[in-house]
Write a protein that holds these residues in place. Structure first.
Motif, PDB file in Angstrom:
ATOM      1  N   LYS A  17       0.814  -1.219   0.000  1.00 26.62           N
ATOM      2  CA  LYS A  17       0.000   0.000   0.000  1.00 26.62           C
ATOM      3  C   LYS A  17       0.846   1.266   0.000  1.00 26.62           C
ATOM      4  O   LYS A  17       1.980   1.268   0.451  1.00 26.62           O
ATOM      5  N   CYS A  18       0.240   2.326  -0.482  1.00 25.52           N
ATOM      6  CA  CYS A  18       0.945   3.605  -0.576  1.00 25.52           C
ATOM      7  C   CYS A  18       1.054   4.241   0.804  1.00 25.52           C
ATOM      8  O   CYS A  18       0.050   4.445   1.484  1.00 25.52           O
ATOM      9  N   PRO A  19       2.270   4.569   1.243  1.00 22.20           N
ATOM     10  CA  PRO A  19       2.425   5.159   2.570  1.00 22.20           C
ATOM     11  C   PRO A  19       1.858   6.579   2.644  1.00 22.20           C
ATOM     12  O   PRO A  19       1.692   7.113   3.735  1.00 22.20           O
ATOM     13  N   ARG A  20       1.594   7.184   1.485  1.00 24.16           N
ATOM     14  CA  ARG A  20       1.087   8.558   1.505  1.00 24.16           C
ATOM     15  C   ARG A  20      -0.439   8.585   1.509  1.00 24.16           C
ATOM     16  O   ARG A  20      -1.051   9.283   2.285  1.00 24.16           O
ATOM     17  N   CYS A  21      -1.055   7.780   0.600  1.00 20.60           N
ATOM     18  CA  CYS A  21      -2.524   7.862   0.504  1.00 20.60           C
ATOM     19  C   CYS A  21      -3.231   6.538   0.804  1.00 20.60           C
ATOM     20  O   CYS A  21      -4.458   6.503   0.883  1.00 20.60           O
ATOM     21  N   GLY A  22      -2.489   5.462   0.958  1.00 19.09           N
ATOM     22  CA  GLY A  22      -3.111   4.198   1.359  1.00 19.09           C
ATOM     23  C   GLY A  22      -3.646   3.346   0.221  1.00 19.09           C
ATOM     24  O   GLY A  22      -4.150   2.252   0.450  1.00 19.09           O
ATOM     25  N   ARG A  66       5.000   2.179  -7.320  1.00 18.97           N
ATOM     26  CA  ARG A  66       4.469   3.493  -7.654  1.00 18.97           C
ATOM     27  C   ARG A  66       2.986   3.544  -7.313  1.00 18.97           C
ATOM     28  O   ARG A  66       2.275   2.541  -7.437  1.00 18.97           O
ATOM     29  N   CYS A  67       2.535   4.725  -6.892  1.00 23.83           N
ATOM     30  CA  CYS A  67       1.111   4.907  -6.611  1.00 23.83           C
ATOM     31  C   CYS A  67       0.484   5.682  -7.757  1.00 23.83           C
ATOM     32  O   CYS A  67       0.920   6.784  -8.073  1.00 23.83           O
ATOM     33  N   LYS A  68      -0.537   5.073  -8.352  1.00 20.98           N
ATOM     34  CA  LYS A  68      -1.206   5.733  -9.476  1.00 20.98           C
ATOM     35  C   LYS A  68      -2.046   6.908  -9.002  1.00 20.98           C
ATOM     36  O   LYS A  68      -2.358   7.807  -9.750  1.00 20.98           O
ATOM     37  N   ASN A  69      -2.401   6.860  -7.735  1.00 23.58           N
ATOM     38  CA  ASN A  69      -3.289   7.894  -7.207  1.00 23.58           C
ATOM     39  C   ASN A  69      -2.548   9.196  -6.900  1.00 23.58           C
ATOM     40  O   ASN A  69      -2.924  10.264  -7.373  1.00 23.58           O
ATOM     41  N   CYS A  70      -1.474   9.101  -6.128  1.00 20.57           N
ATOM     42  CA  CYS A  70      -0.822  10.345  -5.696  1.00 20.57           C
ATOM     43  C   CYS A  70       0.572  10.528  -6.276  1.00 20.57           C
ATOM     44  O   CYS A  70       1.223  11.535  -6.019  1.00 20.57           O
ATOM     45  N   GLY A  71       1.019   9.567  -7.026  1.00 16.65           N
ATOM     46  CA  GLY A  71       2.313   9.732  -7.673  1.00 16.65           C
ATOM     47  C   GLY A  71       3.500   9.315  -6.828  1.00 16.65           C
ATOM     48  O   GLY A  71       4.646   9.414  -7.259  1.00 16.65           O
ATOM     49  N   PHE A  72       3.244   8.804  -5.620  1.00 15.91           N
ATOM     50  CA  PHE A  72       4.343   8.342  -4.775  1.00 15.91           C
ATOM     51  C   PHE A  72       5.145   7.250  -5.495  1.00 15.91           C
ATOM     52  O   PHE A  72       4.577   6.405  -6.186  1.00 15.91           O
ATOM     53  N   MET A  73       6.449   7.301  -5.349  1.00 19.10           N
ATOM     54  CA  MET A  73       7.269   6.257  -5.941  1.00 19.10           C
ATOM     55  C   MET A  73       8.395   5.943  -4.965  1.00 19.10           C
ATOM     56  O   MET A  73       8.998   6.864  -4.409  1.00 19.10           O
TER      57      MET A  73
HETATM   58 ZN    ZN Z   1      -0.553   7.233  -2.952  1.00 20.93          ZN
END
Ligand code: ZN
Length: 417
Positions: A333-338, A350-357
């Motif tokens: 899971k994305c540590p920024r947006c979950g 990579r997170c498609k939602n918030c761009g976290f990589m």
């Molecule tokens: Zn995210």
């Protein structure tokens, strides 16, 4: 031998000091005591075995105390004897085994029945019929000095191959220091990734240790190859069985050695930064969990349990706190947006939602931090979300520091040969 308890009121560290002991003067009385003790345990075992129901301590006391005391045992000897006999019967029954038969000469002795003098490394045992025996412990002052602030509670004395051995159990209550930083640890197949955060979620340090997976796998492949060659008979051919045992022993030694050293390293680092250590709770790994499958297939979950055990133990020895969080989703899971992360390239998510990589293992340490905060922030722990490092800061930082600051890097690398 070491162990600790966390379930109780306060965490304690328990350690056994096992040393050879030389009786001063004749050893006849001590031998006589050990034989008498063994026979008494056997007697109680025989009688409990015939009763065929679970006995309370009260009932055990009523049944055996007077008899044992009339045989010359002290009050606490008697208690140790029936409690021990009862536990032997219990475990034999729960394993569906036969009635236990005692052969070895060994006795558990309550703290009221011995005096330990650490300064002079001597031990006085109170035996049956008011006899006493004084023993000289064959050990150095340095080795026992460590326990001077501990409390001792029980000991086991044994006679083995013509020598007396005692194991004294010591216990110390751990009073955790207030943490100044948070250290999260992600265990993987080929590496252990560690991240250090400030209480506000700022990333201070990243570190990656290699695991000895390649060495272990080599031995495991050997074992499998041998077993495949003798699918039915390997257990029964001595040479084959010995070869398998040899490889098994190697695996065990490599693992134990590694776990101990990594536990020490991690705890030292945590001490330096006054960290609370956050681990994943391996008991919560579900069977269908990807990580659980991976662990079991490749190295065996017990290896990771051992590493965690050593980290916890070494940390508690240094009065540092250790907590565990549920590992679910930490590596997906994305540590920024979950949201769910997708693999971008090898080891990078990579997170498609918030761009976290971020690097896969570093992402896990961020998630472990996030989970720790959400679980513990209400009870006084810091409540700020991690300020996630920028995508490339993540990976490039790791690349540069792959084996950064590893004083034992030569040791770790020796596994790679
Ligand atoms: Zn995210």
């Amino acid at each position: 031998m070491v162990s600790y308890s966390v379930r109780g009121e306060e965490p304690v560290v328990v350690e056994a000091l096992k040393v050879r002991a030389l009786p001063e003067g004749s050893c006849d009385k001590l031998l006589e005591f050990l034989r008498l003790y063994r026979d008494a345990v056997q007697l109680v075992v025989d009688r409990i075995w015939g009763i065929n129901e679970k006995l309370s301590w009260k009932r055990l006391h009523r049944l055996f105390y007077n008899d044992l005391v009339s045989m010359g045992f002290r009050a606490h000897h008697a208690k140790e004897i029936y409690v021990y006999a009862n536990s032997l019967v219990d475990s034999a029954r729960s394993n569906g085994g036969r009635k236990p038969v005692l052969r070895k000469l060994s006795a558990r002795i309550d703290k009221y029945d011995y005096r330990l003098d650490l300064d002079n490394t001597t031990l006085t045992l109170k035996l049956h019929s008011d006899y006493e025996v004084k023993l000289k412990l064959v050990t150095s002052r340095e080795r026992v000095e460590k326990y001077s602030g501990w409390s001792n509670y029980e000991l086991v004395v044994k006679y083995e191959d013509g020598e007396f051995w005692v194991s004294v159990y010591f216990r110390r209550v751990v009073k955790p220091v207030k943490p100044r930083t948070v250290m999260t640890i992600d265990l993987n197949f080929d590496n252990i990734t560690l991240a250090l955060f400030t209480l506000n979620g700022g990333l201070i340090r990243l570190k990656r240790f290699k695991t000895p997976h390649r060495k272990i796998l080599t031995h495991r492949i050997w074992i499998e190859r041998i077993q495949r060659r003798y699918p039915k008979s390997w257990r029964f051919i001595k040479g084959v069985r010995k070869a398998i045992e040899r490889h098994g022993k190697k695996i065990k030694n490599i693992s134990l050695d590694y776990a101990h050293k990594i536990g020490d390293l991690v705890a030292e680092l945590a001490l330096k930064y006054q960290s609370i250590i956050v681990l994943e709770d391996l008991d919560e790994l579900r069977e269908n969990n990807k990580k659980s499958k991976k662990f079991n297939k490749k190295l065996g979950l017990w290896f990771y349990r051992r590493i965690q055990f050593c980290i916890e133990y070494e940390a508690r020895e240094r009065d540092l706190e250790v907590v565990k969080i549920n590992p679910r989703g930490t590596s997906s899971k994305c540590p920024r947006c979950g949201r769910k992360l997708v693999e971008n390239k090898y080891r990078v998510l990579r997170c498609k939602n918030c761009g976290f990589m971020g690097d896969r293992d570093v992402t896990a340490t961020l998630n472990i931090y996030r989970k720790y905060i959400s679980k513990y922030s209400r009870c006084g722990a810091p409540g700020v979300a991690p300020n996630t490092p920028k995508p490339n800061e993540n990976t490039s930082g790791m690349r540069g520091n792959r084996d950064e600051a590893m004083p034992t890097s030569s040791y770790m690398n020796s596994y790679e040969s």
